[in-house]
Motif scaffolding. Structure first.
Motif, PDB file in Angstrom:
ATOM      1  N   ALA A  31       0.849  -1.107   0.039  1.00  0.00           N
ATOM      2  CA  ALA A  31       0.298  -0.248  -0.043  1.00  0.00           C
ATOM      3  C   ALA A  31       0.651   1.258  -0.108  1.00  0.00           C
ATOM      4  N   TYR A  32       1.739   1.186   0.967  1.00  0.00           N
ATOM      5  CA  TYR A  32       2.305   2.586   0.885  1.00  0.00           C
ATOM      6  C   TYR A  32       3.516   2.813   0.260  1.00  0.00           C
ATOM      7  N   VAL A  33       4.176   1.500  -0.619  1.00  0.00           N
ATOM      8  CA  VAL A  33       4.900   1.197  -1.987  1.00  0.00           C
ATOM      9  C   VAL A  33       3.811   2.153  -3.330  1.00  0.00           C
ATOM     10  N   ILE A  34       2.738   1.691  -3.432  1.00  0.00           N
ATOM     11  CA  ILE A  34       1.872   2.100  -4.237  1.00  0.00           C
ATOM     12  C   ILE A  34       1.403   4.054  -4.437  1.00  0.00           C
ATOM     13  N   TYR A  35       1.404   3.979  -3.094  1.00  0.00           N
ATOM     14  CA  TYR A  35       1.176   5.977  -2.832  1.00  0.00           C
ATOM     15  C   TYR A  35       1.966   6.113  -3.560  1.00  0.00           C
ATOM     16  N   PHE A  36       3.978   6.371  -2.638  1.00  0.00           N
ATOM     17  CA  PHE A  36       5.105   7.222  -2.952  1.00  0.00           C
ATOM     18  C   PHE A  36       5.112   6.671  -4.243  1.00  0.00           C
ATOM     19  N   LEU A  37       4.359   5.601  -5.250  1.00  0.00           N
ATOM     20  CA  LEU A  37       5.018   5.432  -6.370  1.00  0.00           C
ATOM     21  C   LEU A  37       3.679   6.198  -7.666  1.00  0.00           C
ATOM     22  N   CYS A  38       2.819   6.635  -7.169  1.00  0.00           N
ATOM     23  CA  CYS A  38       2.083   6.937  -7.341  1.00  0.00           C
ATOM     24  C   CYS A  38       1.773   8.950  -7.029  1.00  0.00           C
ATOM     25  N   LEU A  39       2.687   9.415  -6.009  1.00  0.00           N
ATOM     26  CA  LEU A  39       2.944  10.938  -5.645  1.00  0.00           C
ATOM     27  C   LEU A  39       4.387  11.023  -6.711  1.00  0.00           C
ATOM     28  N   LEU A  40       5.415  10.176  -6.139  1.00  0.00           N
ATOM     29  CA  LEU A  40       6.446  10.237  -7.150  1.00  0.00           C
ATOM     30  C   LEU A  40       5.971  10.708  -8.370  1.00  0.00           C
ATOM     31  N   VAL A  41       4.988   9.810  -9.153  1.00  0.00           N
ATOM     32  CA  VAL A  41       4.809  10.213 -10.653  1.00  0.00           C
ATOM     33  C   VAL A  41       3.781  11.480 -10.961  1.00  0.00           C
ATOM     34  N   LEU A  42       3.178  11.920  -9.690  1.00  0.00           N
ATOM     35  CA  LEU A  42       2.233  13.364  -9.829  1.00  0.00           C
ATOM     36  C   LEU A  42       3.466  14.357  -9.778  1.00  0.00           C
ATOM     37  N   VAL A  43       4.869  13.906  -9.219  1.00  0.00           N
ATOM     38  CA  VAL A  43       5.965  15.575  -9.123  1.00  0.00           C
ATOM     39  C   VAL A  43       6.115  15.272 -10.732  1.00  0.00           C
ATOM     40  N   GLY A  44       6.888  14.290 -11.400  1.00  0.00           N
ATOM     41  CA  GLY A  44       7.141  14.092 -12.688  1.00  0.00           C
ATOM     42  C   GLY A  44       5.786  15.002 -13.774  1.00  0.00           C
ATOM     43  N   VAL A  45       5.349  14.258 -12.999  1.00  0.00           N
ATOM     44  CA  VAL A  45       3.510  14.956 -13.832  1.00  0.00           C
ATOM     45  C   VAL A  45       4.159  16.836 -14.104  1.00  0.00           C
ATOM     46  N   ASP A  46       4.609  17.390 -12.703  1.00  0.00           N
ATOM     47  CA  ASP A  46       5.036  18.678 -12.137  1.00  0.00           C
ATOM     48  C   ASP A  46       6.050  19.481 -13.240  1.00  0.00           C
ATOM     49  N   ILE A  47       7.174  18.767 -13.410  1.00  0.00           N
ATOM     50  CA  ILE A  47       8.437  18.951 -14.037  1.00  0.00           C
ATOM     51  C   ILE A  47       8.132  18.507 -15.531  1.00  0.00           C
ATOM     52  N   THR A  48       7.339  17.379 -15.987  1.00  0.00           N
ATOM     53  CA  THR A  48       7.675  17.077 -17.194  1.00  0.00           C
ATOM     54  C   THR A  48       6.073  16.717 -18.410  1.00  0.00           C
ATOM     55  N   GLY A  49       5.611  16.808 -17.630  1.00  0.00           N
ATOM     56  CA  GLY A  49       3.835  16.882 -17.527  1.00  0.00           C
ATOM     57  C   GLY A  49       3.858  17.138 -19.166  1.00  0.00           C
ATOM     58  N   HIS A  50       2.581  16.652 -19.646  1.00  0.00           N
ATOM     59  CA  HIS A  50       2.379  16.860 -21.214  1.00  0.00           C
ATOM     60  C   HIS A  50       1.193  18.100 -21.010  1.00  0.00           C
ATOM     61  N   THR A  51       1.242  18.763 -21.944  1.00  0.00           N
ATOM     62  CA  THR A  51       0.167  20.249 -21.159  1.00  0.00           C
ATOM     63  C   THR A  51      -0.786  20.171 -22.148  1.00  0.00           C
ATOM     64  N   GLY A  52      -2.195  20.340 -22.252  1.00  0.00           N
ATOM     65  CA  GLY A  52      -3.406  19.958 -23.058  1.00  0.00           C
ATOM     66  C   GLY A  52      -4.346  20.958 -22.231  1.00  0.00           C
ATOM     67  N   MET A  53      -5.080  21.471 -23.197  1.00  0.00           N
ATOM     68  CA  MET A  53      -6.312  22.390 -22.622  1.00  0.00           C
ATOM     69  C   MET A  53      -6.334  23.770 -21.609  1.00  0.00           C
ATOM     70  N   GLY A  54      -4.610  24.007 -21.602  1.00  0.00           N
ATOM     71  CA  GLY A  54      -4.105  24.408 -20.741  1.00  0.00           C
ATOM     72  C   GLY A  54      -3.201  24.333 -19.071  1.00  0.00           C
ATOM     73  N   ALA A  55      -4.079  23.304 -18.984  1.00  0.00           N
ATOM     74  CA  ALA A  55      -3.427  22.110 -18.060  1.00  0.00           C
ATOM     75  C   ALA A  55      -2.160  21.077 -18.569  1.00  0.00           C
ATOM     76  N   ARG A  56      -1.330  21.221 -17.174  1.00  0.00           N
ATOM     77  CA  ARG A  56      -0.535  20.032 -16.928  1.00  0.00           C
ATOM     78  C   ARG A  56      -0.748  18.767 -16.928  1.00  0.00           C
ATOM     79  N   ARG A  57      -1.683  17.708 -16.860  1.00  0.00           N
ATOM     80  CA  ARG A  57      -1.923  16.830 -16.184  1.00  0.00           C
ATOM     81  C   ARG A  57      -1.763  15.174 -16.461  1.00  0.00           C
ATOM     82  N   TRP A  58      -1.030  15.479 -17.144  1.00  0.00           N
ATOM     83  CA  TRP A  58      -1.015  14.374 -17.956  1.00  0.00           C
ATOM     84  C   TRP A  58       1.283  13.595 -18.711  1.00  0.00           C
ATOM     85  N   LEU A  59       0.927  12.533 -19.038  1.00  0.00           N
ATOM     86  CA  LEU A  59       2.245  12.243 -19.339  1.00  0.00           C
ATOM     87  C   LEU A  59       2.440  11.547 -20.395  1.00  0.00           C
ATOM     88  N   SER A  60       3.524  11.283 -21.628  1.00  0.00           N
ATOM     89  CA  SER A  60       2.296  10.894 -22.568  1.00  0.00           C
ATOM     90  C   SER A  60       3.400   9.347 -22.361  1.00  0.00           C
TER      91      SER A  60
END
Length: 378
Positions: free
Chosen positions: A78-107
């Motif tokens: 459970a904790y491993v899944i949580y922190f991995l997802c949180l790490l991916v969210l950080v990745g979105v904030d840094i290198t995420g794909h921008t669409g419709m004025g928001a950076r919410r996706w990873l390609s």
């Protein structure tokens, strides 16, 4: 024969143990969604229905694997899944794909993944794991509430930075409801509500301009009928024109003539109301009610607090999505971009919702299991 929490049983040993009524309700709702996507595509399977059916099929297979997985596996990771997802969210904030004025996706190889949708599932798992380790008297103490507050706020902050107010609202609401159902005393929630009300002026100051326009439009859509108020006005016209029985399949004027925006995503409930009327909307809501009621029964029958909290969290997640989306398209809440589970077009929301049902099924399959409280607390 009951399915034992044993790694040797994973992944196909207990298909007979699955609650197929839950699967039936989920599939019927998804089928209505596919039907409306065909309508959104002008009577054709492409571009919306065909890709969504493929995603549902993939998610369905993953759902069965999760359903038959020993509960101990979900607890251990459970904790491993949580922190991995949180790490991916950080990745979105840094290198995420921008669409419709928001950076919410990873390609990822031509597929756009929205990690915030899966963060909701990770939050449910980690909260279930945390509260499972506590005794009832510990849950009532304020000091033991600080870790779950941090677990909720950490991903919410990154989601708000995308910006994605709707998903952040869903995440926070799901986390708060899960904490309440886990046994946190109600007086703490009164404090949270009072703090939220007092912080409203600050929140208004930090909101983006388009978010402020949504609130103003909610209060008076007619202020800008061709701009910010256009979506909600067209939505209310479409729902109202559907009447009791609707205009008929593929016969909705607002949707078929493209007056209704985002008809295959956030406003798919509106299209259902226009073409199938009040009865069509009630039928869908009854199916949702049966799905949620089944989830509540699973939570009540689970002997372990982990299974009960996990099932309760899934119910809270799906209910919050339904409530906000339906209220939004009917003008009862501001438009915040919340999709309707199993109905709205989108790969991430479809897969994450079906996987959430997988967690619900896992709680049912392992309803008699009693995982030991042997993992150290945070």
């Amino acid at each position: 024969m009951r399915l034992r929490s044993d790694y040797r049983q994973f992944p196909f040993a207990g298909l007979a143990e699955i609650n197929w009524f839950i699967v039936l309700f989920m599939t019927l709702i998804a089928g209505i969604g596919f039907t409306m996507m065909v309508s959104a595509g002008g009577g054709h399977m492409v571009p919306w229905a065909a890709p969504q059916i493929k995603r549902f099929a993939l998610a369905f297979a993953l759902m069965l694997i999760i359903a038959l997985m020993p509960m101990r596996v979900l607890m251990d990771y459970a904790y491993v899944i949580y922190f991995l997802c949180l790490l991916v969210l950080v990745g979105v904030d840094i290198t995420g794909h921008t669409g419709m004025g928001a950076r919410r996706w990873l390609s990822l190889g031509g597929f756009n993944l929205q990690p915030s949708e899966f963060m909701k599932l990770a939050l449910i798992l980690v909260l279930a794991r945390y509260f499972h380790q506590l005794h009832p008297e510990e849950i009532r103490r304020f000091t033991f509430l600080l870790p779950p507050v941090l677990l909720i706020l950490a991903p919410a902050i990154f989601i708000l930075r995308e910006p994605n107010l709707g998903t952040a609202m869903i995440l926070i609401c799901t986390g708060v409801i899960t904490c309440f159902l886990a046994g946190v005393q109600w007086r703490y929630f009164i404090g949270v509500v009072l703090a939220g009300v007092s912080a409203a002026p600050v929140a208004w100051h930090v909101m983006h301009d388009y978010q402020k326009r949504r609130v103003i439009t909610f209060l008076d859509p007619s202020q800008d009928p061709l701009g910010a108020g256009y979506n909600i006005l067209q939505s209310m016209i479409a729902i109202g024109s559907g009447g009791l029985f609707g205009k008929g399949y593929l016969q909705g004027s607002q949707s078929q003539l493209n007056f209704l925006p985002e008809k295959h995503t956030d406003f798919i409930f509106t299209m259902l109301g226009e073409e199938f009327g009040f009865l069509g909307c009630i039928t869908l809501l009854v199916l949702y009610g049966l799905l949620l009621a089944s989830g509540i029964i699973v939570a009540m029958r689970s002997r372990s607090s982990f299974g009960a909290i996990m099932a309760s969290g899934v119910v809270a997640l799906i209910f919050t999505h339904i409530f906000i989306n339906c209220a939004m398209v009917m003008g009862m809440l501001p438009v915040v971009g919340v999709p309707l589970p199993l109905m709205s077009y989108g790969g991430s929301i479809m897969v994450s919702t079906v996987l959430a049902v997988g967690l619900l099924l896992n709680a049912y399959v392992n309803r008699d299991e009693l995982p030991m409280r042997k993992v150290p607390k945070l």
